[in-house]
Scaffold this motif. Structure first.
Motif, PDB file in Angstrom:
ATOM      1  N   MET A 257      61.553 122.505  74.943  1.00 54.47           N
ATOM      2  CA  MET A 257      61.144 123.837  74.502  1.00 54.47           C
ATOM      3  C   MET A 257      62.240 124.423  73.607  1.00 54.47           C
ATOM      4  N   ASP A 258      62.091 124.189  72.329  1.00 58.16           N
ATOM      5  CA  ASP A 258      62.911 124.813  71.282  1.00 58.16           C
ATOM      6  C   ASP A 258      64.377 124.385  71.290  1.00 58.16           C
ATOM      7  N   GLY A 259      64.643 123.142  71.629  1.00 56.56           N
ATOM      8  CA  GLY A 259      66.014 122.665  71.636  1.00 56.56           C
ATOM      9  C   GLY A 259      66.297 121.628  70.575  1.00 56.56           C
ATOM     10  N   THR A 260      67.306 121.874  69.729  1.00 55.37           N
ATOM     11  CA  THR A 260      67.776 120.858  68.794  1.00 55.37           C
ATOM     12  C   THR A 260      68.203 119.624  69.582  1.00 55.37           C
ATOM     13  N   ILE A 289      66.260 119.400  61.412  1.00 57.31           N
ATOM     14  CA  ILE A 289      65.585 118.130  61.136  1.00 57.31           C
ATOM     15  C   ILE A 289      65.544 117.206  62.346  1.00 57.31           C
ATOM     16  N   SER A 290      66.136 117.641  63.473  1.00 53.32           N
ATOM     17  CA  SER A 290      66.259 116.719  64.608  1.00 53.32           C
ATOM     18  C   SER A 290      64.903 116.299  65.154  1.00 53.32           C
ATOM     19  N   TRP A 291      63.942 117.223  65.206  1.00 55.60           N
ATOM     20  CA  TRP A 291      62.627 116.856  65.728  1.00 55.60           C
ATOM     21  C   TRP A 291      61.916 115.902  64.773  1.00 55.60           C
ATOM     22  N   ASP A 292      62.037 116.136  63.464  1.00 58.42           N
ATOM     23  CA  ASP A 292      61.431 115.224  62.493  1.00 58.42           C
ATOM     24  C   ASP A 292      62.001 113.820  62.667  1.00 58.42           C
ATOM     25  N   ARG A 293      63.315 113.730  62.840  1.00 58.20           N
ATOM     26  CA  ARG A 293      63.975 112.429  63.019  1.00 58.20           C
ATOM     27  C   ARG A 293      63.467 111.720  64.268  1.00 58.20           C
ATOM     28  N   ASP A 294      63.417 112.472  65.391  1.00 59.09           N
ATOM     29  CA  ASP A 294      63.041 111.843  66.653  1.00 59.09           C
ATOM     30  C   ASP A 294      61.551 111.562  66.746  1.00 59.09           C
ATOM     31  N   TRP A 295      60.744 112.363  66.082  1.00 63.16           N
ATOM     32  CA  TRP A 295      59.294 112.168  66.114  1.00 63.16           C
ATOM     33  C   TRP A 295      58.925 110.741  65.688  1.00 63.16           C
ATOM     34  N   LYS A 296      59.622 110.236  64.677  1.00 66.97           N
ATOM     35  CA  LYS A 296      59.315 108.901  64.152  1.00 66.97           C
ATOM     36  C   LYS A 296      59.614 107.802  65.166  1.00 66.97           C
ATOM     37  N   LEU A 297      60.507 108.101  66.123  1.00 63.60           N
ATOM     38  CA  LEU A 297      60.907 107.093  67.105  1.00 63.60           C
ATOM     39  C   LEU A 297      60.198 107.261  68.444  1.00 63.60           C
ATOM     40  N   LEU A 298      59.372 108.297  68.564  1.00 65.04           N
ATOM     41  CA  LEU A 298      58.549 108.472  69.760  1.00 65.04           C
ATOM     42  C   LEU A 298      57.273 107.670  69.547  1.00 65.04           C
ATOM     43  N   THR A 299      57.127 106.582  70.278  1.00 67.74           N
ATOM     44  CA  THR A 299      56.027 105.653  70.016  1.00 67.74           C
ATOM     45  C   THR A 299      54.884 105.752  71.025  1.00 67.74           C
ATOM     46  N   GLY A 300      55.028 106.632  72.010  1.00 65.23           N
ATOM     47  CA  GLY A 300      53.963 106.834  72.983  1.00 65.23           C
ATOM     48  C   GLY A 300      53.187 108.105  72.684  1.00 65.23           C
ATOM     49  N   LEU A 367      50.129 126.794  67.474  1.00 59.97           N
ATOM     50  CA  LEU A 367      49.642 125.936  66.399  1.00 59.97           C
ATOM     51  C   LEU A 367      50.051 124.488  66.628  1.00 59.97           C
ATOM     52  N   PRO A 368      49.085 123.556  66.626  1.00 63.23           N
ATOM     53  CA  PRO A 368      49.447 122.136  66.658  1.00 63.23           C
ATOM     54  C   PRO A 368      49.983 121.721  65.296  1.00 63.23           C
ATOM     55  N   CYS A 369      50.999 120.860  65.296  1.00 62.64           N
ATOM     56  CA  CYS A 369      51.616 120.441  64.043  1.00 62.64           C
ATOM     57  C   CYS A 369      51.343 118.977  63.763  1.00 62.64           C
ATOM     58  N   VAL A 370      51.292 118.635  62.498  1.00 58.54           N
ATOM     59  CA  VAL A 370      51.168 117.255  62.028  1.00 58.54           C
ATOM     60  C   VAL A 370      52.431 116.962  61.218  1.00 58.54           C
ATOM     61  N   PRO A 371      53.461 116.450  61.851  1.00 56.58           N
ATOM     62  CA  PRO A 371      54.737 116.256  61.157  1.00 56.58           C
ATOM     63  C   PRO A 371      54.651 115.342  59.944  1.00 56.58           C
ATOM     64  N   GLU A 372      53.768 114.344  59.996  1.00 53.45           N
ATOM     65  CA  GLU A 372      53.633 113.438  58.863  1.00 53.45           C
ATOM     66  C   GLU A 372      53.209 114.168  57.585  1.00 53.45           C
TER      67      GLU A 372
END
Length: 377
Positions: A257-260, A289-300, A367-372
């Motif tokens: 919840m809102d943590g870098t 940018i930390s969530w953008d970086r980690d989003w790509k490595l979350l595979t589940g 709001l749901p987000c679509v990081p891609e």
């Protein structure tokens, strides 16, 4: 839609989700009079809530922030279902903790013990009731005690979860140990040091693993199902949820919840479920940018949602406490709505991934987000 447009229309967009919203809790109006103690909203579940506190000592490592302290001591607050409806309600915090918290946050104009008079819903030291219940570990934001997540913890316990809230010693303004000894925020003098965030989340991940070990030994009645464990946290507590998942496979799912974030996910990725739930500072492609970086490595299973009208503290008890402290409420959501959204999304995620009960909360404020595509809405 680029990220600038996303931010511009955020307040007007509505969620695409369609499931009905669960019934609201009996949420009292927060006090708007400085100095008048707040009352936390009633839990939404059917089960009475009990609470107790454990004091644990990890002799295998020195303290992270006080090297002269040869063992890491932790205060852990447990919330759980109970059959006891009557009894002494747990204190929100001690008068000394309230004083140090307000002084640390530079809140003036109210009695320093006002937070200690906050009314909670859990019965102190009530006997736990239940078997094989899922466990949720909670981790607080920096400088804040775990008490600031009490409203969420009580609600989860009323829904049949065991909740273990960890006070990470020397990272909050005050942590009280038996005998009245108070550990203050040693780490507050180091938060600008290079690598501070990484050091903090790795220390907290070690705290979590130790607490899980000790809870397994403490639970002699089969209250906790050790195969169903998740972690959630606010601010650096949310970042620590990701760090704990990387370190300890017992943590099956996590919520930030809102943590870098600071922990590095292995290149092979992390396949366990994760939810990012943020304020407007955490839109895809934003400053952090930390969530953008980690989003790509979350595979589940993964989701990213944003509260455009929210604030960094909207996920804590602060919206309910602001009036009694004489300070502006965080964000523009009402206190009741902040509590309702946080409780609903956290519980829905946990119900799906620890209980196998898929749910899709629907709030126009979320709001749901679509990081891609760097979009939200």
């Amino acid at each position: 839609m680029n990220r600038l447009v996303c931010a511009a229309v955020a307040l007007l967009a509505v969620s695409a989700c369609s499931a009905p919203i669960p019934p609201r809790s009996a949420t009292p109006k927060p006090s708007t009079t400085p100095g008048v103690a707040a009352t936390l909203p009633a839990p939404t579940g059917t089960r009475p809530v009990g609470t107790t506190t454990l004091y644990l000592k990890d002799t295998s490592r020195p303290d992270t922030w006080e090297p002269s302290v040869k063992a890491r001591e932790l205060r852990v607050v447990l919330w759980y279902p109970t059959a006891t409806r009557d009894g002494r309600r747990a204190a929100y915090m001690t008068a000394k903790e309230s004083e140090l918290a307000l002084k640390g946050a530079r809140v003036t104009g109210v009695a320093y013990d006002v937070l200690s008079r906050t009314r909670t819903n859990a019965v102190q030291d009530a006997k736990p009731a239940g078997k094989n219940l899922p466990l949720v570990v909670l981790s607080n934001g920096f400088t804040k005690p775990i008490n600031m997540l009490t409203s969420l913890a009580e609600d989860l316990a009323s829904q049949g979860y065991v909740v273990a809230g960890i006070d990470h010693t020397y990272e909050s303004y005050a942590t009280t140990f038996p005998g009245g000894r108070v550990a203050t925020c040693t780490a507050c003098d180091m938060d600008t040091d290079p690598g501070f965030g990484t050091r903090t989340v790795l220390s907290r991940a070690a705290d979590v693993s130790f607490v899980l070990d000790r809870l397994a030994a403490w639970d002699r009645t089969g209250l906790i199902d050790g195969s169903r464990i998740a972690m959630a946290g606010q601010s650096i507590g949310g970042a620590s949820a990701l760090a704990a998942m990387v370190k300890d496979k017992r943590v099956k799912a996590g919520i930030d919840m809102d943590g870098t974030t600071y922990a590095r996910i292995p290149k092979g990725g992390l396949a366990r479920p994760f939810l990012f739930m943020g304020s407007p500072t955490h839109v895809p492609g934003g400053r952090d940018i930390s969530w953008d970086r980690d989003w790509k490595l979350l595979t589940g299973w993964k989701r990213w949602v944003v509260l455009p009208s929210g604030d960094h503290q909207s996920f804590t008890d602060l919206p309910m406490l602001a009036g009694s402290l004489g300070i502006a409420p965080p964000g523009t959501l009402t206190a009741a709505k902040s509590v309702e959204i946080t409780r609903t999304y956290v519980r829905a995620f946990l119900d799906e991934h620890l209980r196998g009960r898929p749910q899709t909360p629907a709030f126009p404020e979320v709001l749901p987000c679509v990081p891609e595509k760097q979009t939200c809405g």
